[in-house]
Design a protein around this motif. Structure first.
Motif: not given
Length: 346
Positions: A319, A272-273, A269-270, A265-266, A326-327, A322-323
């Motif tokens: 989480r 996608l940001k 997230e990295h 997940l980290a 975000m996508t 949320w991800l």
């Protein structure tokens, strides 16, 4: 010369069966590997070989015994799914309880017995006509092979849970509910079983079987009936230490699986940001991996229940949501992206 293709096939099958039979007999009689086979397996092999020889010459007797074997498989199947399953909730039926491991073993022996009889009869039905005028009916081999397959399928469908997980959940429940005494002895009753497996795929039968195994090993004493339940297991200090070891192992497994999910997940997230709406390949792969981690999270909860931790589970689930959002923002809920993502899942 053999001109009929069916004869060639049958003789080939006989040769294969003979080679496998020699391999099994050599393995069973080998002093170096004798510990692999229990005495029951050896006796079943010997009896089935003898019965296969006898039944090949007495068709009526063979059919009658095969019928009895088939009825035995049917009765055991009905018992496992009725008495051994949801009917154990009735107090009058719990006295007929037999561990799933025992029933699984019975199906194995039935499959082995009928399978060997079928193979011996089949081999004789092919070989004897070349040397004698006697013909072994093909019905014998067919019937016993069918019963063997049915028993094997039943043995395959009986799933035994990981005992270490169940024992760990029992210890965790007793630790949280403060059942331990000064000498670390404690007890559990059948009215507690459902709480131990909350939010898991395990059943109360799994818990009881794990506790029954403790009784066999001398780590617990079974008392039945009890004032508020049907059975109580009083676990001694050695049993408590035994369960604690399993609980420690369970915690290590949970921690490792949690760590893997968090790392993935980290990473998502990295990536996608730093992604843009034009990075459609990254967005599609992120959606795929998010769905994979959702499945892993659900399996983790189903396997370990409350031991996973409610707060960690809820936070990880949030989480993931949320991800996923975000996508969707990056893709602008693009039909093309959604369609490609759906196709990749299938």
């Amino acid at each position: 010369m053999l001109s009929d293709p069916s004869e060639i096939v049958m003789l080939t099958m006989v040769a294969i069966a003979a080679i496998i039979a020699i391999r099994i007999i050599r393995d069973v009689t080998s002093s170096a590997r004798k510990r692999r086979y229990t005495s029951k397996v050896k006796y079943v092999l010997i009896i089935s070989l003898l019965l296969g020889l006898v039944f090949s010459f007495f068709e009526t007797m063979a059919i009658v015994v095969a019928e009895i074997m088939a009825l035995t498989v049917l009765v055991l199947s009905l018992y496992f799914y009725l008495v051994g399953g949801w009917l154990t909730s009735h107090q009058s039926l719990r006295s007929f309880w037999i561990p799933s491991k025992t029933i699984k073993g019975w199906f194995f022996y039935l499959s082995l017995l009928n399978g060997v009889i079928g193979v011996v009869s089949g081999v004789l039905s092919v070989v004897l006509p070349y040397f004698t005028s006697f013909e072994v009916p093909a019905t014998i081999s067919t019937v016993y092979s069918g019963v063997s397959v049915l028993a094997a399928l039943m043995e395959f469908t009986i799933l035994l849970p990981d005992k270490s997980i169940i024992c760990g959940l029992v210890y965790a429940f007793c630790f949280v509910t403060r059942r331990f005494k000064n000498n670390k002895e404690f007890y559990v009753e059948d009215i507690d079983f459902d709480k131990m497996i909350t939010n898991t795929i395990h059943s109360e039968i799994d818990v009881r079987e794990a506790l029954e195994s403790l009784v066999k090993q001398g780590f617990a004493v079974k008392q039945s009936p009890t004032p508020m339940g049907r059975v109580r297991f009083k676990i001694n200090m050695y049993g408590a230490k035994y369960l604690e070891v399993y609980w420690t192992e369970t915690l290590i497994r949970i921690s490792r699986q949690k760590e893997r999910i968090e790392k993935v997940l980290a990473y998502i997230e990295h990536r996608l940001k730093k992604a843009t709406p034009n990075d459609r390949k990254i967005i599609i792969k992120a959606l795929e991996e998010i769905n994979v981690q959702k499945s892993k999270l659900i399996r983790l909860r189903e396997e370990y229940g409350l031991a996973v931790g409610d707060s960690w589970y809820d936070n990880t689930n949030k989480r993931l949501v949320w991800l996923e959002s975000m996508t969707q923002e990056l893709s602008g809920v693009s039909p093309e992206v959604e369609a490609q993502s759906s196709e990749s899942r299938f």
